[in-house]
Scaffold this motif. Structure first.
Motif, PDB file in Angstrom:
ATOM      1  N   LEU A   1      -3.360   9.005   7.717  1.00  0.00           N
ATOM      2  CA  LEU A   1      -2.545   7.785   7.730  1.00  0.00           C
ATOM      3  C   LEU A   1      -3.199   6.702   8.583  1.00  0.00           C
ATOM      4  O   LEU A   1      -3.127   5.516   8.254  1.00  0.00           O
ATOM      5  CB  LEU A   1      -1.134   8.105   8.241  1.00  0.00           C
ATOM      6  N   ALA A   2      -3.845   7.114   9.663  1.00  0.00           N
ATOM      7  CA  ALA A   2      -4.550   6.128  10.502  1.00  0.00           C
ATOM      8  C   ALA A   2      -5.694   5.511   9.704  1.00  0.00           C
ATOM      9  O   ALA A   2      -5.923   4.294   9.751  1.00  0.00           O
ATOM     10  CB  ALA A   2      -5.068   6.794  11.768  1.00  0.00           C
ATOM     11  N   ALA A   3      -6.407   6.334   8.931  1.00  0.00           N
ATOM     12  CA  ALA A   3      -7.510   5.817   8.117  1.00  0.00           C
ATOM     13  C   ALA A   3      -6.992   4.885   7.023  1.00  0.00           C
ATOM     14  O   ALA A   3      -7.645   3.894   6.674  1.00  0.00           O
ATOM     15  CB  ALA A   3      -8.286   6.978   7.497  1.00  0.00           C
TER      16      ALA A   3
ATOM     17  N   VAL B   1      -1.957  -0.595  -3.831  1.00  0.00           N
ATOM     18  CA  VAL B   1      -3.180   0.126  -3.463  1.00  0.00           C
ATOM     19  C   VAL B   1      -2.714   1.527  -3.070  1.00  0.00           C
ATOM     20  O   VAL B   1      -1.827   1.669  -2.226  1.00  0.00           O
ATOM     21  CB  VAL B   1      -3.865  -0.560  -2.260  1.00  0.00           C
ATOM     22  N   VAL B   2      -3.273   2.542  -3.713  1.00  0.00           N
ATOM     23  CA  VAL B   2      -2.728   3.884  -3.509  1.00  0.00           C
ATOM     24  C   VAL B   2      -3.697   4.766  -2.731  1.00  0.00           C
ATOM     25  O   VAL B   2      -4.851   4.951  -3.131  1.00  0.00           O
ATOM     26  CB  VAL B   2      -2.375   4.543  -4.862  1.00  0.00           C
ATOM     27  N   HIS B   3      -3.203   5.311  -1.627  1.00  0.00           N
ATOM     28  CA  HIS B   3      -3.940   6.297  -0.833  1.00  0.00           C
ATOM     29  C   HIS B   3      -3.489   7.674  -1.306  1.00  0.00           C
ATOM     30  O   HIS B   3      -2.332   8.056  -1.121  1.00  0.00           O
ATOM     31  CB  HIS B   3      -3.659   6.093   0.654  1.00  0.00           C
ATOM     32  N   CYS B   4      -4.409   8.392  -1.942  1.00  0.00           N
ATOM     33  CA  CYS B   4      -4.089   9.681  -2.555  1.00  0.00           C
ATOM     34  C   CYS B   4      -4.487  10.804  -1.600  1.00  0.00           C
ATOM     35  O   CYS B   4      -5.660  10.913  -1.221  1.00  0.00           O
ATOM     36  CB  CYS B   4      -4.870   9.856  -3.856  1.00  0.00           C
ATOM     37  N   ALA B   5      -3.531  11.630  -1.210  1.00  0.00           N
ATOM     38  CA  ALA B   5      -3.789  12.703  -0.256  1.00  0.00           C
ATOM     39  C   ALA B   5      -3.463  14.053  -0.884  1.00  0.00           C
ATOM     40  O   ALA B   5      -2.453  14.193  -1.583  1.00  0.00           O
ATOM     41  CB  ALA B   5      -2.942  12.489   0.999  1.00  0.00           C
TER      42      ALA B   5
ATOM     43  N   ALA C   1       0.861  -1.181   0.000  1.00  0.00           N
ATOM     44  CA  ALA C   1       0.000   0.000   0.000  1.00  0.00           C
ATOM     45  C   ALA C   1       0.900   1.233   0.000  1.00  0.00           C
ATOM     46  O   ALA C   1       1.952   1.245   0.651  1.00  0.00           O
ATOM     47  CB  ALA C   1      -0.900  -0.001   1.234  1.00  0.00           C
ATOM     48  N   ALA C   2       0.483   2.245  -0.733  1.00  0.00           N
ATOM     49  CA  ALA C   2       1.276   3.479  -0.843  1.00  0.00           C
ATOM     50  C   ALA C   2       0.429   4.675  -0.432  1.00  0.00           C
ATOM     51  O   ALA C   2      -0.788   4.697  -0.670  1.00  0.00           O
ATOM     52  CB  ALA C   2       1.766   3.654  -2.272  1.00  0.00           C
ATOM     53  N   PHE C   3       1.077   5.658   0.162  1.00  0.00           N
ATOM     54  CA  PHE C   3       0.412   6.910   0.563  1.00  0.00           C
ATOM     55  C   PHE C   3       1.134   8.024  -0.181  1.00  0.00           C
ATOM     56  O   PHE C   3       2.335   8.227  -0.002  1.00  0.00           O
ATOM     57  CB  PHE C   3       0.547   7.087   2.080  1.00  0.00           C
ATOM     58  N   VAL C   4       0.401   8.733  -1.032  1.00  0.00           N
ATOM     59  CA  VAL C   4       1.013   9.742  -1.902  1.00  0.00           C
ATOM     60  C   VAL C   4       0.395  11.100  -1.615  1.00  0.00           C
ATOM     61  O   VAL C   4      -0.823  11.288  -1.801  1.00  0.00           O
ATOM     62  CB  VAL C   4       0.801   9.398  -3.396  1.00  0.00           C
ATOM     63  N   THR C   5       1.200  12.066  -1.172  1.00  0.00           N
ATOM     64  CA  THR C   5       0.671  13.425  -0.995  1.00  0.00           C
ATOM     65  C   THR C   5       0.919  14.227  -2.273  1.00  0.00           C
ATOM     66  O   THR C   5       1.842  13.938  -3.037  1.00  0.00           O
ATOM     67  CB  THR C   5       1.304  14.154   0.208  1.00  0.00           C
ATOM     68  N   GLY C   6       0.078  15.229  -2.494  1.00  0.00           N
ATOM     69  CA  GLY C   6       0.170  15.994  -3.738  1.00  0.00           C
ATOM     70  C   GLY C   6      -0.422  15.227  -4.904  1.00  0.00           C
ATOM     71  O   GLY C   6      -0.168  15.545  -6.074  1.00  0.00           O
ATOM     72  N   ALA C   7      -1.243  14.212  -4.595  1.00  0.00           N
ATOM     73  CA  ALA C   7      -1.711  13.279  -5.628  1.00  0.00           C
ATOM     74  C   ALA C   7      -2.795  13.852  -6.536  1.00  0.00           C
ATOM     75  O   ALA C   7      -3.207  13.197  -7.488  1.00  0.00           O
ATOM     76  CB  ALA C   7      -2.216  11.994  -4.965  1.00  0.00           C
TER      77      ALA C   7
ATOM     78  N   PRO D   1      -1.577   0.687   7.841  1.00  0.00           N
ATOM     79  CA  PRO D   1      -0.133   0.629   7.594  1.00  0.00           C
ATOM     80  C   PRO D   1       0.187   0.661   6.095  1.00  0.00           C
ATOM     81  O   PRO D   1      -0.453  -0.061   5.324  1.00  0.00           O
ATOM     82  CB  PRO D   1       0.284  -0.706   8.211  1.00  0.00           C
ATOM     83  N   VAL D   2       1.119   1.493   5.714  1.00  0.00           N
ATOM     84  CA  VAL D   2       1.534   1.552   4.302  1.00  0.00           C
ATOM     85  C   VAL D   2       3.014   1.176   4.200  1.00  0.00           C
ATOM     86  O   VAL D   2       3.771   1.325   5.152  1.00  0.00           O
ATOM     87  CB  VAL D   2       1.281   2.949   3.668  1.00  0.00           C
ATOM     88  N   HIS D   3       3.393   0.683   3.038  1.00  0.00           N
ATOM     89  CA  HIS D   3       4.774   0.254   2.789  1.00  0.00           C
ATOM     90  C   HIS D   3       5.573   1.339   2.080  1.00  0.00           C
ATOM     91  O   HIS D   3       6.798   1.363   2.149  1.00  0.00           O
ATOM     92  CB  HIS D   3       4.785  -1.010   1.917  1.00  0.00           C
ATOM     93  N   VAL D   4       4.858   2.181   1.348  1.00  0.00           N
ATOM     94  CA  VAL D   4       5.503   3.212   0.533  1.00  0.00           C
ATOM     95  C   VAL D   4       4.865   4.555   0.844  1.00  0.00           C
ATOM     96  O   VAL D   4       3.630   4.657   0.927  1.00  0.00           O
ATOM     97  CB  VAL D   4       5.314   2.915  -0.977  1.00  0.00           C
ATOM     98  N   VAL D   5       5.710   5.572   1.030  1.00  0.00           N
ATOM     99  CA  VAL D   5       5.212   6.939   1.158  1.00  0.00           C
ATOM    100  C   VAL D   5       5.904   7.783   0.093  1.00  0.00           C
ATOM    101  O   VAL D   5       7.128   7.693  -0.079  1.00  0.00           O
ATOM    102  CB  VAL D   5       5.534   7.512   2.560  1.00  0.00           C
ATOM    103  N   ALA D   6       5.120   8.560  -0.635  1.00  0.00           N
ATOM    104  CA  ALA D   6       5.712   9.536  -1.560  1.00  0.00           C
ATOM    105  C   ALA D   6       5.186  10.903  -1.132  1.00  0.00           C
ATOM    106  O   ALA D   6       4.021  11.229  -1.349  1.00  0.00           O
ATOM    107  CB  ALA D   6       5.319   9.223  -3.004  1.00  0.00           C
ATOM    108  N   ALA D   7       6.048  11.669  -0.473  1.00  0.00           N
ATOM    109  CA  ALA D   7       5.653  12.978   0.089  1.00  0.00           C
ATOM    110  C   ALA D   7       5.951  14.049  -0.948  1.00  0.00           C
ATOM    111  O   ALA D   7       7.034  14.633  -0.980  1.00  0.00           O
ATOM    112  CB  ALA D   7       6.401  13.231   1.396  1.00  0.00           C
TER     113      ALA D   7
END
Ligand code: NAD
Length: 254
Positions: free
Chosen positions: A78-80, A36-40, A12-18, A83-89
């Motif tokens: 991030l809590a919602a 699976v991408v969490h777009c923030a 799972a990835a969390f990407v800010t500026g998505a 746990p993610v494996h990849v973060v792209a800030a």
């Protein structure tokens, strides 16, 4: 994807500026690699567009409207996400002013997004990675601006230099947990950010960048996204604390 070192199928990835530009291209590519991408982002309309693009391409995306400058919002998102494996800030803002014309309000605003936003995202995600034993990858967004001292780019350059230092320090502190931390420092790429801040000089800047590049071409958001994917994936498993520069080989003359 055929190359397993770039396969994010179990991640799972969390990407800010998505919602826009480089962040959107990064979110799309990470999804294409199987994550699976969490777009923030703070732009809810843009977030929905990115989610629709990922879904249309067969991927899975969730959206998290937030202001990265607000630690509580980042923590809640991030809590919602879980746990993610990849973060792209990647979220960031541009600001142009000379040192002498910069006031504290401008400086605080740019640092709050470009530096503290990356700090919040990396800190909160890394704490969860450590708690879950995830040997993850954090990718931060710097800029070619850190390699030069261009007049008028003071706040922006300082914020990105701080991101570079954060990246190196985090890499040294998180290495023992198996968490890698690297930055991407792109050269000039046409996005809504550069459209907005350089509209009058766009053609002039772009022809200069092409002249300065040994490749003679301009970068696209997708080119930067590939650098993000490389650092996010196992392909770079022996790489940490590094700055990757997708910039067409441009060495700034100032
Ligand atoms: N375009 C370039 O030439 C270039 C070069 C080097 C580095 N960068 C960096 O790449 C990153 C992406 O830039 P881009 O060119 O794609 O710009 P962009 O404006 O297209 O995208 C930036 C995104 O960040 C989001 N954002 C801004 N402030 C936010 C906040 N407080 N909270 C949440 N989201 C926020 C915006 O809504 C937008 O979706 C930035 O960090 C930028 O500094 C861009």
């Amino acid at each position: 994807m055929a190359l397993t070192a770039y396969d994010l199928g179990d991640r799972a990835a969390f990407v800010t500026g998505a919602a826009s530009g480089i962040g959107r291209a990064g979110a799309l590519l990470l999804a294409e690699a199987g994550a699976v991408v969490h777009c923030a982002d703070r732009d809810e309309v843009g977030l929905d567009e990115t989610r629709a693009l990922i879904t249309k391409a067969g991927g899975t995306a969730y959206v998290h409207p937030l202001d990265v400058a607000d630690r509580a919002q980042v923590k809640a998102a991030l809590a919602a996400a879980g746990p993610v494996h990849v973060v792209a800030a990647i979220a960031g803002v541009m600001h142009t002013s000379s040192v002498l014309d910069t006031d504290d309000v401008d400086l605080d605003r740019v640092l709050a997004v470009n530096f503290r936003g990356v700090l919040h995202t990396c800190q909160e995600a890394a704490r969860t990675m450590i708690a879950h034993g995830i040997r993850g990858s954090l990718v931060t967004m710097a800029s070619g601006a850190v390699d030069s001292a261009r007049p008028g780019l003071f706040c922006y350059s300082v914020s990105k230099a701080a991101v570079v230092q954060l990246t190196k320090t985090l890499a040294s502190e998180l290495g023992p947990y198996g968490i890698r931390v690297n930055a991407v420092a792109p050269g000039w790429v046409r996005t809504p950010m550069t459209d907005q801040h350089a509209s009058a000089q766009q053609e002039q800047i772009e022809s200069m960048m092409m002249r300065l590049s040994p490749l003679g071409t301009l970068g696209r958001p997708e080119d930067v996204a590939h650098a993000v994917l490389h650092l996010a994936a196992d392909a770079s498993s022996f790489t940490t604390g590094q700055i990757l520069r997708p910039n067409g080989g441009v060495a700034m003359p100032w």
